[in-house]
Design a protein around this motif. Structure first.
Motif, PDB file in Angstrom:
ATOM      1  N   TRP A 164      -2.938  -9.623 -38.208  1.00  0.00           N
ATOM      2  CA  TRP A 164      -2.184 -10.852 -37.969  1.00  0.00           C
ATOM      3  C   TRP A 164      -3.205 -11.983 -37.769  1.00  0.00           C
ATOM      4  CZ3 TRP A 164      -0.884 -13.870 -33.712  1.00  0.00           C
ATOM      5  CH2 TRP A 164      -0.003 -14.948 -33.760  1.00  0.00           C
ATOM      6  N   VAL A 165      -2.953 -13.266 -38.629  1.00  0.00           N
ATOM      7  CA  VAL A 165      -3.626 -14.225 -38.435  1.00  0.00           C
ATOM      8  C   VAL A 165      -2.690 -15.450 -38.015  1.00  0.00           C
ATOM      9  CG1 VAL A 165      -5.682 -13.461 -39.487  1.00  0.00           C
ATOM     10  CG2 VAL A 165      -3.763 -14.438 -40.698  1.00  0.00           C
ATOM     11  N   GLY A 166      -1.280 -15.315 -38.424  1.00  0.00           N
ATOM     12  CA  GLY A 166      -0.412 -16.570 -38.032  1.00  0.00           C
ATOM     13  C   GLY A 166       0.735 -16.412 -38.436  1.00  0.00           C
ATOM     14  N   GLY A 167       1.718 -17.304 -38.142  1.00  0.00           N
ATOM     15  CA  GLY A 167       3.171 -17.152 -38.609  1.00  0.00           C
ATOM     16  C   GLY A 167       3.661 -16.120 -37.620  1.00  0.00           C
ATOM     17  N   PRO A 168       5.058 -15.758 -38.016  1.00  0.00           N
ATOM     18  CA  PRO A 168       5.820 -14.738 -37.151  1.00  0.00           C
ATOM     19  C   PRO A 168       5.046 -13.646 -37.143  1.00  0.00           C
ATOM     20  CG  PRO A 168       7.037 -15.400 -39.028  1.00  0.00           C
ATOM     21  CD  PRO A 168       5.887 -16.087 -39.306  1.00  0.00           C
ATOM     22  N   GLU A 169       5.137 -12.575 -36.004  1.00  0.00           N
ATOM     23  CA  GLU A 169       4.461 -11.303 -35.995  1.00  0.00           C
ATOM     24  C   GLU A 169       4.465 -10.257 -37.001  1.00  0.00           C
ATOM     25  OE1 GLU A 169       2.626  -9.566 -33.061  1.00  0.00           O
ATOM     26  OE2 GLU A 169       2.593 -11.069 -31.548  1.00  0.00           O
ATOM     27  N   ASN A 170       5.726 -10.268 -37.848  1.00  0.00           N
ATOM     28  CA  ASN A 170       6.043  -9.434 -38.826  1.00  0.00           C
ATOM     29  C   ASN A 170       7.358 -10.209 -39.477  1.00  0.00           C
ATOM     30  OD1 ASN A 170       8.585  -8.807 -37.549  1.00  0.00           O
ATOM     31  ND2 ASN A 170       7.685  -7.082 -36.453  1.00  0.00           N
ATOM     32  N   GLY A 171       7.552  -9.487 -40.849  1.00  0.00           N
ATOM     33  CA  GLY A 171       8.611 -10.063 -41.494  1.00  0.00           C
ATOM     34  C   GLY A 171       8.116 -11.232 -42.374  1.00  0.00           C
ATOM     35  N   LEU A 172       9.140 -11.962 -42.972  1.00  0.00           N
ATOM     36  CA  LEU A 172       9.028 -13.126 -43.826  1.00  0.00           C
ATOM     37  C   LEU A 172       7.950 -14.187 -43.020  1.00  0.00           C
ATOM     38  CD1 LEU A 172       9.644 -14.277 -46.752  1.00  0.00           C
ATOM     39  CD2 LEU A 172      11.682 -15.176 -45.655  1.00  0.00           C
ATOM     40  N   GLY A 173       7.042 -14.611 -43.827  1.00  0.00           N
ATOM     41  CA  GLY A 173       6.177 -15.885 -43.259  1.00  0.00           C
ATOM     42  C   GLY A 173       5.056 -15.130 -42.560  1.00  0.00           C
ATOM     43  N   ALA A 174       4.953 -13.978 -42.110  1.00  0.00           N
ATOM     44  CA  ALA A 174       3.683 -13.431 -41.465  1.00  0.00           C
ATOM     45  C   ALA A 174       2.869 -13.615 -42.344  1.00  0.00           C
ATOM     46  CB  ALA A 174       4.192 -11.972 -41.018  1.00  0.00           C
ATOM     47  N   ARG A 175       1.365 -13.971 -41.589  1.00  0.00           N
ATOM     48  CA  ARG A 175       0.026 -13.696 -42.396  1.00  0.00           C
ATOM     49  C   ARG A 175      -0.875 -12.915 -41.693  1.00  0.00           C
ATOM     50  NH1 ARG A 175       0.099 -19.427 -41.066  1.00  0.00           N
ATOM     51  NH2 ARG A 175      -2.163 -19.088 -40.535  1.00  0.00           N
ATOM     52  N   VAL A 176      -1.630 -12.120 -42.921  1.00  0.00           N
ATOM     53  CA  VAL A 176      -2.296 -11.423 -42.295  1.00  0.00           C
ATOM     54  C   VAL A 176      -3.793 -11.206 -43.068  1.00  0.00           C
ATOM     55  CG1 VAL A 176      -0.487  -9.469 -41.552  1.00  0.00           C
ATOM     56  CG2 VAL A 176      -1.510  -9.474 -43.813  1.00  0.00           C
ATOM     57  N   ARG A 177      -4.755 -10.991 -42.492  1.00  0.00           N
ATOM     58  CA  ARG A 177      -6.168 -10.687 -43.267  1.00  0.00           C
ATOM     59  C   ARG A 177      -6.381  -9.239 -43.612  1.00  0.00           C
ATOM     60  NH1 ARG A 177      -9.273 -14.424 -40.594  1.00  0.00           N
ATOM     61  NH2 ARG A 177      -8.385 -15.820 -42.286  1.00  0.00           N
ATOM     62  N   THR A 178      -6.857  -8.973 -44.775  1.00  0.00           N
ATOM     63  CA  THR A 178      -6.974  -7.442 -45.007  1.00  0.00           C
ATOM     64  C   THR A 178      -8.322  -7.409 -45.516  1.00  0.00           C
ATOM     65  OG1 THR A 178      -6.340  -7.668 -47.191  1.00  0.00           O
ATOM     66  CG2 THR A 178      -4.567  -7.294 -45.647  1.00  0.00           C
ATOM     67  N   GLU A 179      -8.822  -5.993 -45.444  1.00  0.00           N
ATOM     68  CA  GLU A 179     -10.042  -5.619 -45.886  1.00  0.00           C
ATOM     69  C   GLU A 179      -9.712  -4.412 -46.764  1.00  0.00           C
ATOM     70  OE1 GLU A 179     -13.423  -6.050 -43.386  1.00  0.00           O
ATOM     71  OE2 GLU A 179     -13.248  -8.094 -43.259  1.00  0.00           O
ATOM     72  N   GLY A 180     -10.488  -4.019 -47.759  1.00  0.00           N
ATOM     73  CA  GLY A 180     -10.220  -2.624 -48.415  1.00  0.00           C
ATOM     74  C   GLY A 180     -10.623  -2.611 -49.755  1.00  0.00           C
ATOM     75  N   GLU A 181     -10.303  -1.529 -50.333  1.00  0.00           N
ATOM     76  CA  GLU A 181     -10.623  -1.515 -51.903  1.00  0.00           C
ATOM     77  C   GLU A 181      -9.611  -1.015 -52.437  1.00  0.00           C
ATOM     78  OE1 GLU A 181     -13.049   2.401 -53.930  1.00  0.00           O
ATOM     79  OE2 GLU A 181     -14.077   1.504 -52.000  1.00  0.00           O
ATOM     80  N   VAL A 182      -9.645  -2.069 -53.749  1.00  0.00           N
ATOM     81  CA  VAL A 182      -8.584  -2.149 -54.624  1.00  0.00           C
ATOM     82  C   VAL A 182      -9.238  -1.920 -56.276  1.00  0.00           C
ATOM     83  CG1 VAL A 182      -6.802  -3.471 -55.817  1.00  0.00           C
ATOM     84  CG2 VAL A 182      -7.021  -3.506 -53.437  1.00  0.00           C
ATOM     85  N   LEU A 183      -8.812  -0.660 -56.842  1.00  0.00           N
ATOM     86  CA  LEU A 183      -9.236  -0.320 -58.037  1.00  0.00           C
ATOM     87  C   LEU A 183     -10.706  -0.171 -58.205  1.00  0.00           C
ATOM     88  CD1 LEU A 183      -7.059  -2.927 -60.303  1.00  0.00           C
ATOM     89  CD2 LEU A 183      -6.714  -0.486 -59.906  1.00  0.00           C
ATOM     90  N   GLY A 184     -11.485   0.203 -57.117  1.00  0.00           N
ATOM     91  CA  GLY A 184     -12.918   0.223 -57.075  1.00  0.00           C
ATOM     92  C   GLY A 184     -13.497  -0.962 -56.541  1.00  0.00           C
ATOM     93  N   PHE A 185     -12.789  -2.053 -56.199  1.00  0.00           N
ATOM     94  CA  PHE A 185     -13.550  -3.250 -55.563  1.00  0.00           C
ATOM     95  C   PHE A 185     -13.212  -3.408 -54.098  1.00  0.00           C
ATOM     96  CE2 PHE A 185     -12.692  -4.101 -60.081  1.00  0.00           C
ATOM     97  CZ  PHE A 185     -14.139  -4.637 -60.703  1.00  0.00           C
ATOM     98  N   LEU A 186     -14.198  -3.961 -53.484  1.00  0.00           N
ATOM     99  CA  LEU A 186     -13.912  -4.170 -52.210  1.00  0.00           C
ATOM    100  C   LEU A 186     -13.553  -5.783 -51.987  1.00  0.00           C
ATOM    101  CD1 LEU A 186     -14.503  -3.287 -49.221  1.00  0.00           C
ATOM    102  CD2 LEU A 186     -16.681  -4.564 -49.398  1.00  0.00           C
ATOM    103  N   VAL A 187     -12.408  -6.069 -51.260  1.00  0.00           N
ATOM    104  CA  VAL A 187     -11.547  -7.016 -51.378  1.00  0.00           C
ATOM    105  C   VAL A 187     -11.456  -7.493 -49.949  1.00  0.00           C
ATOM    106  CG1 VAL A 187     -10.584  -7.011 -53.481  1.00  0.00           C
ATOM    107  CG2 VAL A 187      -9.567  -6.153 -51.578  1.00  0.00           C
ATOM    108  N   THR A 188     -11.287  -8.634 -49.667  1.00  0.00           N
ATOM    109  CA  THR A 188     -11.108  -9.305 -48.477  1.00  0.00           C
ATOM    110  C   THR A 188     -10.095 -10.466 -48.651  1.00  0.00           C
ATOM    111  OG1 THR A 188     -13.031  -8.823 -47.224  1.00  0.00           O
ATOM    112  CG2 THR A 188     -11.574 -10.438 -46.090  1.00  0.00           C
ATOM    113  N   THR A 189      -8.904 -10.649 -48.201  1.00  0.00           N
ATOM    114  CA  THR A 189      -7.712 -11.533 -48.515  1.00  0.00           C
ATOM    115  C   THR A 189      -6.788 -11.839 -47.332  1.00  0.00           C
ATOM    116  OG1 THR A 189      -6.330 -12.290 -50.276  1.00  0.00           O
ATOM    117  CG2 THR A 189      -6.380  -9.974 -49.744  1.00  0.00           C
TER     118      THR A 189
END
Length: 67
Positions: A39-64
């Motif tokens: 979690w990086v901002g907004g409500p802790e869950n549900g609509l408007g919650a903002r999160v930072r993620t890291e992982g692999e999508v379709l073989g590419f490492l992504v941070t978003t």
């Protein structure tokens, strides 16, 4: 900007499914390929919650940031 979309049918009541999907603390239990979901901002869950993620999508490492 890339756009990735996937669709599936879940045979379950809407509220418990939304509660699971909208809770960043539980994301790594169902979101395959990801190693970080914080979690990086907004409500802790549900609509408007903002999160930072890291992982692999379709073989590419992504941070978003997602809202």
């Amino acid at each position: 900007m890339a756009h990735v979309e996937e669709q599936t049918v879940v045979q379950a009541p809407i509220k418990p499914v939304f509660d699971l999907i909208a809770d960043h603390r539980r994301a790594l239990s169902w979101l395959t390929g990801f190693t970080k979901f914080e979690w990086v901002g907004g409500p802790e869950n549900g609509l408007g919650a903002r999160v930072r993620t890291e992982g692999e999508v379709l073989g590419f490492l992504v941070t978003t940031d997602l809202e």
